[in-house]
Write a protein that holds these residues in place. Structure first.
Motif, PDB file in Angstrom:
ATOM      1  N   VAL A  95       0.832  -1.192  -0.018  1.00 17.32           N
ATOM      2  CA  VAL A  95      -0.014   0.037  -0.108  1.00 17.32           C
ATOM      3  C   VAL A  95       0.945   1.332  -0.025  1.00 17.32           C
ATOM      4  CG1 VAL A  95      -1.688   1.446   1.305  1.00 17.32           C
ATOM      5  CG2 VAL A  95      -1.807  -1.117   1.257  1.00 17.32           C
ATOM      6  N   LYS A 120       0.292  -7.665  -4.633  1.00 16.78           N
ATOM      7  CA  LYS A 120      -0.675  -6.554  -5.138  1.00 16.78           C
ATOM      8  C   LYS A 120      -0.185  -5.362  -4.803  1.00 16.78           C
ATOM      9  CE  LYS A 120      -4.557  -9.292  -5.936  1.00 16.78           C
ATOM     10  NZ  LYS A 120      -4.301  -9.600  -7.509  1.00 16.78           N
ATOM     11  N   MET A 122      -1.326  -1.334  -4.172  1.00 13.40           N
ATOM     12  CA  MET A 122      -2.553  -0.438  -4.305  1.00 13.40           C
ATOM     13  C   MET A 122      -2.204   1.133  -3.654  1.00 13.40           C
ATOM     14  SD  MET A 122      -6.111  -0.464  -1.780  1.00 13.40           S
ATOM     15  CE  MET A 122      -5.048   0.413  -0.384  1.00 13.40           C
ATOM     16  N   GLN A 298     -11.504   1.771   1.894  1.00 12.00           N
ATOM     17  CA  GLN A 298     -10.212   1.474   0.941  1.00 12.00           C
ATOM     18  C   GLN A 298      -9.499   0.315   1.168  1.00 12.00           C
ATOM     19  OE1 GLN A 298      -7.679   4.557  -0.472  1.00 12.00           O
ATOM     20  NE2 GLN A 298      -6.471   3.022  -1.861  1.00 12.00           N
ATOM     21  N   PHE A 302      -9.426  -3.506  -0.351  1.00 18.54           N
ATOM     22  CA  PHE A 302      -7.936  -3.935  -0.540  1.00 18.54           C
ATOM     23  C   PHE A 302      -7.817  -5.589  -0.003  1.00 18.54           C
ATOM     24  CE2 PHE A 302      -3.282  -4.245   0.714  1.00 18.54           C
ATOM     25  CZ  PHE A 302      -2.757  -4.505  -0.677  1.00 18.54           C
ATOM     26  N   LEU A 312      -8.895  -4.474  -7.481  1.00 17.28           N
ATOM     27  CA  LEU A 312      -8.070  -3.669  -6.496  1.00 17.28           C
ATOM     28  C   LEU A 312      -8.907  -2.438  -6.627  1.00 17.28           C
ATOM     29  CD1 LEU A 312      -4.463  -3.819  -7.294  1.00 17.28           C
ATOM     30  CD2 LEU A 312      -5.325  -4.178  -5.200  1.00 17.28           C
ATOM     31  N   THR A 315      -5.709   1.620  -8.538  1.00 18.84           N
ATOM     32  CA  THR A 315      -4.585   0.689  -9.366  1.00 18.84           C
ATOM     33  C   THR A 315      -3.476   1.607  -9.512  1.00 18.84           C
ATOM     34  OG1 THR A 315      -5.545   1.206 -11.400  1.00 18.84           O
ATOM     35  CG2 THR A 315      -6.429  -0.735 -10.250  1.00 18.84           C
TER      36      THR A 315
END
Length: 359
Positions: A95, A120, A122, A298, A302, A312, A315
């Motif tokens: 993040v 991932k 974010m 958020q 996530f 997501l 992005t």
């Protein structure tokens, strides 16, 4: 039974807000197990406040912690690029606070790194979340709003000498920009989130309010890819503080709540053109489910994205669109010319919009 993801927060300034608004309300999904900050006193204070025992000053130490699932980067913008890349290379989910990185070249490189990574990524745009903006988005996406005509965004905030006493603020090398990067970036993201891509920008930036390196006042005229027209204005010299987004469509006028730092929370003003349009909107929103504002939603979304339950919520492509607008602003203001989007690797500011003297 859900799997709780372990989080390491890097930077205990805005990082504290991530904990209070994002992770604690989602305690069934996340646990903050480590903190990292160069300020040892602040690190201890935040660690004691939230009962986090693992408090370190060396970012690289986090990368070797096998039990850390997510690294949340809340540092000054100038170090985002290296930290995001290192965290992705270490196999962590990431993040990252806005701005994600400091140039279009860097964001393109991060997008490529993301494709190779196990985790991932974010970026943070917490202003997108809340009942007001979610209802506006639903009305637009349903087609009820009709053709977009025009829009305005006003980011009228106040920043004075105490704000810039923090050493990294107001400087190109560490903040990477001024009101465009640290303040209006949020309302501008909301605007494109609702109105779509920008086709052309004519922008101006100026330093009118504070004795700083970067801009604190901006204005622009936009043409959207839809054909709609828009204007953006922001300053850090307002007496009061408001964030106002007003969008005019064929069938409805939409205006945000004016709360400067949480415009998505309260219900927005929705003005239907006819009774028939009002009935369609009422039917669409009849079974509305509450959307908590800012970091709470958020971070919850996530978590669902990490679990493979949804895309997501924000992005790296969203960050690129945001930084593309910033790049166009600076280029247009310097050249006094309109800038056509999208911007590719051949653009003069692709590698950096920071003036050469400050790199």
């Amino acid at each position: 039974m859900s799997t709780i993801l372990n989080v390491a927060v890097v930077g205990c300034g805005i990082g504290r807000s991530h904990i209070v608004e994002g992770y604690l309300p989602n305690a069934d999904k996340f646990k903050v197990i480590a903190l990292c900050d160069l300020d040892a006193d602040r690190l201890k204070t935040i660690g004691d406040e939230f009962g986090v025992e693992r408090c370190i000053t060396n970012f690289d130490d986090l990368l070797a912690m096998d039990d850390v699932d997510i690294i949340d980067v809340c540092t000054p913008p100038g170090v985002h690029y290296s930290m995001v890349n290192k965290a992705l290379e270490a196999g962590k989910h990431v993040v990252c606070e806005k701005p994600l990185v400091g140039s279009l070249q860097q964001v393109d490189e991060v997008i490529e790194a993301e494709k190779r990574a196990r985790g991932k990524l974010m970026p943070v745009f917490q202003y997108r979340f809340g009942n007001g903006i979610e209802q506006a988005k639903a009305i637009i996406e349903s087609g009820i709003a009709g053709k977009a005509y025009a829009g305005t965004v006003e980011t009228m905030w106040r920043r004075e000498a105490p704000y810039y006493a923090v050493p990294w603020r107001g400087k190109w090398k560490t903040e990477l920009g001024g009101v465009l990067m640290g303040h209006a970036i949020h309302p501008h993201d909301i605007f494109t989130y609702l109105m779509g891509d920008i086709a052309r920008v004519f922008g101006r930036v100026a330093t009118r309010v504070n004795p700083i390196e970067v801009e604190d006042t901006i204005s622009a005229s936009l043409e959207m890819k839809s054909g709609a027209l828009a204007s953006l204005t922001a300053t850090l010299g307002s007496v009061d503080e408001i964030t106002r987004i007003r969008l005019q469509f064929e069938n409805v006028t939409i205006e945000s709540d004016h709360a400067p730092y949480n415009p998505g929370h309260a219900l927005w003003k929705i003005l239907p053109r006819t009774d028939a349009i009002k009935e369609q909107i009422d039917a669409l929103l009849a079974d509305w489910t509450d959307v908590p504002p800012r970091f709470q939603t958020q971070m919850a979304r996530f978590y669902e994205a990490v679990q493979g339950q949804r895309p997501l919520p924000v992005t790296s492509a969203d960050s690129r669109r945001s930084l593309e607008l910033v790049t166009a602003f600076y280029h247009s203001s310097t050249t006094h010319q309109e800038v056509v989007l999208p911007l590719g690797s051949d653009h003069p500011l692709y590698q950096s919009w920071v003036p050469a003297a400050f790199r």
